[in-house]
Design a protein around this motif. Structure first.
Motif, PDB file in Angstrom:
ATOM      1  N   ASP A  25      31.089 -44.077  45.925  1.00  0.00           N
ATOM      2  CA  ASP A  25      30.059 -45.085  45.690  1.00  0.00           C
ATOM      3  C   ASP A  25      29.563 -44.949  44.252  1.00  0.00           C
ATOM      4  N   LEU A  26      29.382 -46.068  43.603  1.00  0.00           N
ATOM      5  CA  LEU A  26      28.941 -46.084  42.212  1.00  0.00           C
ATOM      6  C   LEU A  26      27.480 -46.512  42.142  1.00  0.00           C
ATOM      7  N   TYR A  27      26.669 -45.728  41.418  1.00  0.00           N
ATOM      8  CA  TYR A  27      25.259 -46.054  41.252  1.00  0.00           C
ATOM      9  C   TYR A  27      24.923 -46.093  39.765  1.00  0.00           C
ATOM     10  N   ASP A  28      24.012 -46.986  39.395  1.00  0.00           N
ATOM     11  CA  ASP A  28      23.619 -47.056  37.988  1.00  0.00           C
ATOM     12  C   ASP A  28      22.586 -45.981  37.687  1.00  0.00           C
ATOM     13  N   ILE A  29      22.076 -45.997  36.474  1.00  0.00           N
ATOM     14  CA  ILE A  29      21.199 -44.926  36.003  1.00  0.00           C
ATOM     15  C   ILE A  29      19.876 -44.890  36.763  1.00  0.00           C
ATOM     16  N   ASP A  30      19.509 -46.011  37.391  1.00  0.00           N
ATOM     17  CA  ASP A  30      18.266 -46.083  38.175  1.00  0.00           C
ATOM     18  C   ASP A  30      18.482 -45.799  39.652  1.00  0.00           C
ATOM     19  N   GLY A  31      19.712 -45.454  40.018  1.00  0.00           N
ATOM     20  CA  GLY A  31      20.004 -45.138  41.411  1.00  0.00           C
ATOM     21  C   GLY A  31      20.362 -46.333  42.262  1.00  0.00           C
ATOM     22  N   ASN A  32      20.548 -47.480  41.636  1.00  0.00           N
ATOM     23  CA  ASN A  32      20.913 -48.681  42.379  1.00  0.00           C
ATOM     24  C   ASN A  32      22.429 -48.739  42.590  1.00  0.00           C
ATOM     25  N   TYR A  33      22.834 -49.176  43.771  1.00  0.00           N
ATOM     26  CA  TYR A  33      24.269 -49.312  44.053  1.00  0.00           C
ATOM     27  C   TYR A  33      24.888 -50.347  43.117  1.00  0.00           C
ATOM     28  N   ALA A  34      26.074 -50.051  42.622  1.00  0.00           N
ATOM     29  CA  ALA A  34      26.754 -50.955  41.688  1.00  0.00           C
ATOM     30  C   ALA A  34      28.193 -51.167  42.120  1.00  0.00           C
ATOM     31  N   PRO A  35      28.697 -52.374  41.994  1.00  0.00           N
ATOM     32  CA  PRO A  35      30.118 -52.610  42.298  1.00  0.00           C
ATOM     33  C   PRO A  35      31.004 -51.921  41.261  1.00  0.00           C
ATOM     34  N   ARG A  36      32.237 -51.678  41.625  1.00  0.00           N
ATOM     35  CA  ARG A  36      33.177 -51.046  40.718  1.00  0.00           C
ATOM     36  C   ARG A  36      33.256 -51.816  39.389  1.00  0.00           C
ATOM     37  N   ILE A  37      33.392 -51.071  38.298  1.00  0.00           N
ATOM     38  CA  ILE A  37      33.513 -51.681  36.972  1.00  0.00           C
ATOM     39  C   ILE A  37      34.943 -52.192  36.819  1.00  0.00           C
ATOM     40  N   ARG A  38      35.076 -53.466  36.573  1.00  0.00           N
ATOM     41  CA  ARG A  38      36.408 -54.061  36.462  1.00  0.00           C
ATOM     42  C   ARG A  38      36.856 -54.110  35.000  1.00  0.00           C
ATOM     43  N   LYS A  75      30.144 -61.097  37.192  1.00  0.00           N
ATOM     44  CA  LYS A  75      30.839 -61.105  38.478  1.00  0.00           C
ATOM     45  C   LYS A  75      32.112 -61.924  38.435  1.00  0.00           C
ATOM     46  N   ASN A  76      32.047 -63.109  37.828  1.00  0.00           N
ATOM     47  CA  ASN A  76      33.221 -63.968  37.708  1.00  0.00           C
ATOM     48  C   ASN A  76      33.008 -64.939  36.540  1.00  0.00           C
ATOM     49  N   ARG A  77      33.939 -65.857  36.383  1.00  0.00           N
ATOM     50  CA  ARG A  77      33.891 -66.780  35.246  1.00  0.00           C
ATOM     51  C   ARG A  77      32.610 -67.621  35.221  1.00  0.00           C
ATOM     52  N   ASP A  78      32.104 -67.961  36.390  1.00  0.00           N
ATOM     53  CA  ASP A  78      30.978 -68.891  36.472  1.00  0.00           C
ATOM     54  C   ASP A  78      29.616 -68.216  36.574  1.00  0.00           C
ATOM     55  N   SER A  79      29.581 -66.912  36.731  1.00  0.00           N
ATOM     56  CA  SER A  79      28.312 -66.218  36.902  1.00  0.00           C
ATOM     57  C   SER A  79      27.703 -65.810  35.560  1.00  0.00           C
ATOM     58  N   LYS A  80      26.453 -65.444  35.580  1.00  0.00           N
ATOM     59  CA  LYS A  80      25.734 -65.068  34.375  1.00  0.00           C
ATOM     60  C   LYS A  80      25.959 -63.593  34.053  1.00  0.00           C
ATOM     61  N   VAL A 103      36.392 -42.407  30.673  1.00  0.00           N
ATOM     62  CA  VAL A 103      34.999 -42.556  31.115  1.00  0.00           C
ATOM     63  C   VAL A 103      34.915 -43.611  32.216  1.00  0.00           C
ATOM     64  N   LEU A 104      35.582 -44.733  32.019  1.00  0.00           N
ATOM     65  CA  LEU A 104      35.579 -45.793  33.032  1.00  0.00           C
ATOM     66  C   LEU A 104      36.227 -45.312  34.327  1.00  0.00           C
ATOM     67  N   ASP A 105      37.302 -44.560  34.207  1.00  0.00           N
ATOM     68  CA  ASP A 105      37.936 -43.979  35.402  1.00  0.00           C
ATOM     69  C   ASP A 105      36.977 -43.015  36.105  1.00  0.00           C
ATOM     70  N   PHE A 106      36.271 -42.228  35.317  1.00  0.00           N
ATOM     71  CA  PHE A 106      35.323 -41.249  35.866  1.00  0.00           C
ATOM     72  C   PHE A 106      34.225 -41.951  36.665  1.00  0.00           C
ATOM     73  N   LEU A 107      33.688 -43.032  36.099  1.00  0.00           N
ATOM     74  CA  LEU A 107      32.615 -43.756  36.773  1.00  0.00           C
ATOM     75  C   LEU A 107      33.108 -44.425  38.061  1.00  0.00           C
ATOM     76  N   ASN A 108      34.318 -44.931  38.028  1.00  0.00           N
ATOM     77  CA  ASN A 108      34.872 -45.640  39.191  1.00  0.00           C
ATOM     78  C   ASN A 108      35.448 -44.711  40.258  1.00  0.00           C
ATOM     79  N   TYR A 109      35.567 -43.426  39.924  1.00  0.00           N
ATOM     80  CA  TYR A 109      36.292 -42.500  40.806  1.00  0.00           C
ATOM     81  C   TYR A 109      35.545 -42.188  42.098  1.00  0.00           C
ATOM     82  N   SER A 110      34.216 -42.083  42.011  1.00  0.00           N
ATOM     83  CA  SER A 110      33.443 -41.680  43.188  1.00  0.00           C
ATOM     84  C   SER A 110      33.504 -42.748  44.285  1.00  0.00           C
TER      85      SER A 110
END
Length: 227
Positions: free
Chosen positions: A42-55, A9-14, A33-40
């Motif tokens: 809402d972004l969801y991971d392979i388990d269907g969980n909501y995910a923040p945009r890939i930075r 998430k940031n410099r101090d997070s795990k 590929v990264l553009d493709f994933l970020n394009y929609s």
């Protein structure tokens, strides 16, 4: 294709791993590929969980700026110059460069590169006409993107150490060849920040996206030191 991304998430997070599914064209780059994933929306991971945009960082997407440097399937590479159809396996693993502080996800802080060059005032000066015959090597050395891939793969480069790595050797050679008044000073800096710590593994040459011959820079600097 499964896309496995090391996220932070940031410099101090795990850091943690997150998996995504890519079902687009394989005749494309990792950057696409990264553009493709970020394009929609809402972004969801392979388990269907909501995910923040890939930075991640990019600018030219043409192997000119070096901004999209990251570790791709264990190899330091540019995302814009790494093609899926040339890769082995069905999993794409993306990590930030490990030898620079992580800002977020695949973005790292590579300001130490410019800071090191600024520290020794490594700037191009006036051309020394006595250095004729080196123009082709100078042109090649000037292609350095400052992407940091050579530092990532270098067995001698450690964060915060006095060894500045291959890009410093190439820049020193370039500046040494063009400067009239600072040759002795640059030779001392070259010895202090490069030659005294380089084991000549030359992994930097094999990883350089622009094909810079660090060995040629080393030879030219070592030869000049004996003059």
């Amino acid at each position: 294709m499964v896309v496995k991304i090391k996220r932070q998430k940031n410099r101090d997070s795990k850091a943690y791993w997150q998996y995504f599914e890519y079902s687009g064209d394989v005749n494309t780059t990792v950057a696409a590929v990264l553009d493709f994933l970020n394009y929609s929306d809402d972004l969801y991971d392979i388990d269907g969980n909501y995910a923040p945009r890939i930075r991640w960082e990019c600018s030219c997407l043409q192997k000119v700026c070096g901004a999209c440097a990251m570790v791709i399937n264990g190899k330091p590479s540019l995302a814009c110059n790494t093609f899926l159809d040339k890769m082995k396996g069905k999993e794409l693993v993306l990590e930030p460069l490990s030898k620079f502080p992580v800002v977020a996800d695949l973005i790292t802080d590579r300001s130490i590169i410019d800071n090191n060059l600024r520290q020794v005032q490594l700037y191009i000066g006036e051309r020394d006409e006595n250095d004729g015959g080196l123009y082709e090597l100078q042109y090649t050395a000037a292609k350095c993107l400052k992407c940091g891939l050579c530092l990532e793969i270098c067995p001698n480069y450690i964060k915060g150490d006095n060894f500045f790595g291959a890009l410093f050797a190439n820049d020193t050679f370039l500046t040494h060849s063009l400067s009239k008044n600072r040759k002795k000073e640059l030779k001392r800096e070259y010895t202090k920040h490069f030659s005294s710590g380089c084991s000549k593994a030359l992994s930097c040459e094999s990883i350089c996206p622009t094909g810079i011959s660090t060995l040629s820079s080393i030879f030219s600097m070592e030869h000049s030191k004996r003059k």
